[in-house]
Design an enzyme around this catalytic site. Structure first.
Site, PDB file in Angstrom:
ATOM      1  CE1 TYR A  75      -3.509  -2.622   0.523  1.00  0.00           C
ATOM      2  CE2 TYR A  75      -4.627  -0.678   1.347  1.00  0.00           C
ATOM      3  CZ  TYR A  75      -4.677  -1.971   0.883  1.00  0.00           C
ATOM      4  OH  TYR A  75      -5.882  -2.609   0.778  1.00  0.00           O
ATOM      5  CE  LYS A  84       2.175 -17.505  -3.136  1.00  0.00           C
ATOM      6  NZ  LYS A  84       1.284 -18.685  -3.239  1.00  0.00           N
ATOM      7  CG  ASP A 128      -1.639 -20.021  -1.791  1.00  0.00           C
ATOM      8  OD1 ASP A 128      -1.072 -19.964  -0.688  1.00  0.00           O
ATOM      9  OD2 ASP A 128      -1.148 -20.621  -2.770  1.00  0.00           O
ATOM     10  CG  ASP A 153      -8.069  -4.787   1.824  1.00  0.00           C
ATOM     11  OD1 ASP A 153      -9.002  -4.340   2.514  1.00  0.00           O
ATOM     12  OD2 ASP A 153      -8.028  -4.713   0.574  1.00  0.00           O
ATOM     13  CG  ASP A 211     -13.639  -7.095   2.354  1.00  0.00           C
ATOM     14  OD1 ASP A 211     -13.449  -6.380   3.363  1.00  0.00           O
ATOM     15  OD2 ASP A 211     -14.147  -6.668   1.299  1.00  0.00           O
TER      16      ASP A 211
HETATM   17  C1  IPM Z   1     -10.281  -1.289   4.269  1.00  0.00           C
HETATM   18  C2  IPM Z   1     -10.563  -0.677   2.915  1.00  0.00           C
HETATM   19  C3  IPM Z   1      -9.417   0.260   2.571  1.00  0.00           C
HETATM   20  C4  IPM Z   1      -8.156  -0.572   2.445  1.00  0.00           C
HETATM   21  C5  IPM Z   1      -9.637   1.118   1.300  1.00  0.00           C
HETATM   22  C6  IPM Z   1     -10.914   1.927   1.383  1.00  0.00           C
HETATM   23  C7  IPM Z   1      -8.459   1.993   1.016  1.00  0.00           C
HETATM   24  O1  IPM Z   1     -10.756  -1.657   1.963  1.00  0.00           O
HETATM   25  O2  IPM Z   1     -10.141  -0.529   5.247  1.00  0.00           O
HETATM   26  O3  IPM Z   1     -10.218  -2.519   4.351  1.00  0.00           O
HETATM   27  O4  IPM Z   1      -7.894  -1.177   1.403  1.00  0.00           O
HETATM   28  O5  IPM Z   1      -7.415  -0.621   3.427  1.00  0.00           O
HETATM   29 MG    MG Z   2     -10.828  -3.616   2.755  1.00  0.00          MG
END
Ligand code: IPM
Ligand code: MG
Length: 366
Positions: free
Chosen positions: A142, A190, A222, A246, A250
């Site tokens: 990032y 990884k 993975d 990240d 999710d």
């Molecule tokens: C998160 C989001 C952020 C990230 C975005 C909005 C930049 O997806 O906080 O998980 O990728 O960190």
């Molecule tokens: Mg995110």
């Protein structure tokens, strides 16, 4: 207790959900005799519209001068398919994380029993799942340099960088958390391909001698993505880099039934930032459909980890639990068995949590 909170509502449903975070804190103040004061600041698309900058300096100084930060969400679809827009809402959030040194992102995957049916995973896979993610938040791909596009536009470069110090400080937090829990730590990398991951693994291995009681497992990203839905119970604390974290969190949100349920804390050495992990959901903005529970649960995290107010934090979690037990759902966590009159909008769910908090705090025979 007297605390100053900066509220960065941001974009999309940000304002709708942070409003309920504020109301929850106000009620905690009333019930427990604390004083919370609030100041709004700009971030994201809202800040670009108002000032041309996704994170104006005024927002950074407001955050630095406060005791905690509540953030809604950033992002708007108009930026996603238009590479010519060089100033983007997400840059505001990244700059905020960096400026405040918020290198640790904590994302608990908690399952309310009533919502096991709302997950797309089989209920028996979800029994007793309790995972705490530690995502590194201010390094990795990032932020690594170089990052650019060549002049003719035909080549783009991002760089994954980790230093020993960066891995050590997040790993320390994760090891310490594991010590207070089941003492299992999965480090996700990884290392079979990436040099930065080999450094990551080396540091974790070195540090594990300081924590002989913690059982450390190294897992490739993975495989971890697969194991997370195959057998989520095997995980206790998971520590990983910025992008892997990240993606995995999710994925893990679906274990909890909905992205709309998950809170998060981003902390460093100074002020901490609390936010739902969901995005700005512009498709449902302004329709009273957003689930305010992730934000309300982020307040519970704030009270506990930033201010040490454990009892106050528990009242919020219990109120969410009670409201779910009473059958109330927002659209994202409802299923075919939910009666229509129990499907609530943002406002109604928010009000429901506030009245559950009052009910929990009012002694039965007073
Ligand atoms: C998160 C989001 C952020 C990230 C975005 C909005 C930049 O997806 O906080 O998980 O990728 O960190
Ligand atoms: Mg995110």
């Amino acid at each position: 207790m007297n605390k100053k909170i900066t509220v960065l509502a941001g974009d999309g449903i940000g304002r709708e959900v942070t409003q309920w975070g504020v109301k929850t804190l106000e009620l905690v103040g009333e019930l427990f005799n604390h004083q919370f004061t609030f100041q709004d600041a700009l971030i994201g698309h809202a800040a670009i519209e108002a000032t041309g900058n996704p994170l104006p300096d005024a927002s950074i100084s407001a955050c630095k001068a406060s005791d905690a930060i509540l953030l809604g969400a950033v992002g708007m679809p108009m930026y996603d398919n238009d590479p010519s827009l060089k100033i983007r809402p997400e840059q505001g959030l990244l700059k905020l994380r960096k400026s405040l040194g918020l290198y640790t992102n904590i994302r608990p995957i908690i399952i309310f029993k009533e919502l096991q049916g709302a997950s797309s995973l089989k209920s028996e896979v979800l029994d007793d799942v309790d995972i705490l993610f530690y995502r590194e938040l201010t390094g990795g791909i990032y932020f690594g340099a170089p990052r650019h596009r060549t002049d003719d536009g035909s080549k783009a470069i991002d760089t994954m960088v980790y230093t020993k110090m960066e891995v050590e400080r997040i790993a320390r937090k994760a090891f310490e958390a594991a010590m207070t829990r089941r003492k299992i730590l999965h480090s996700v990398d990884k290392a079979n391909v990436l040099e930065s991951s080999r450094l990551w693994r080396e540091v974790i291995q070195e540090m594990s001698t300081e924590y002989p009681e913690v059982r450390v497992h190294h897992m490739f990203i993975d495989n971890a993505a697969m194991q997370l839905i195959l057998n989520p119970r095997q995980f206790d604390v998971v520590v990983t880099g910025n992008m892997f974290g990240d993606i995995l969190t999710d994925e893990a949100s679906q274990i909890a039934g909905s992205l709309g349920m998950l809170p998060s804390a981003s902390v460093g050495d100074e002020v901490g930032l609390y936010e739902p992990i969901h995005g700005s959901a512009p498709d449902i903005m302004g329709q009273n459909k957003a689930n305010p529970l992730a934000t309300i649960l982020s307040i519970a995290l704030m009270l506990d980890s930033e201010f040490g107010l454990k009892e106050e934090s528990k009242v919020i979690i219990d109120a969410v639990d009670l409201s779910l037990k009473l059958g109330y759902r927002t659209g994202d966590i409802a299923d075919e068995t939910t009666p229509a009159d129990k499907i609530l909008g943002t406002k109604e769910m928010g009000d429901q949590i506030l009245s559950s908090m009052r009910a929990i705090c009012t002694p039965k025979y007073a």
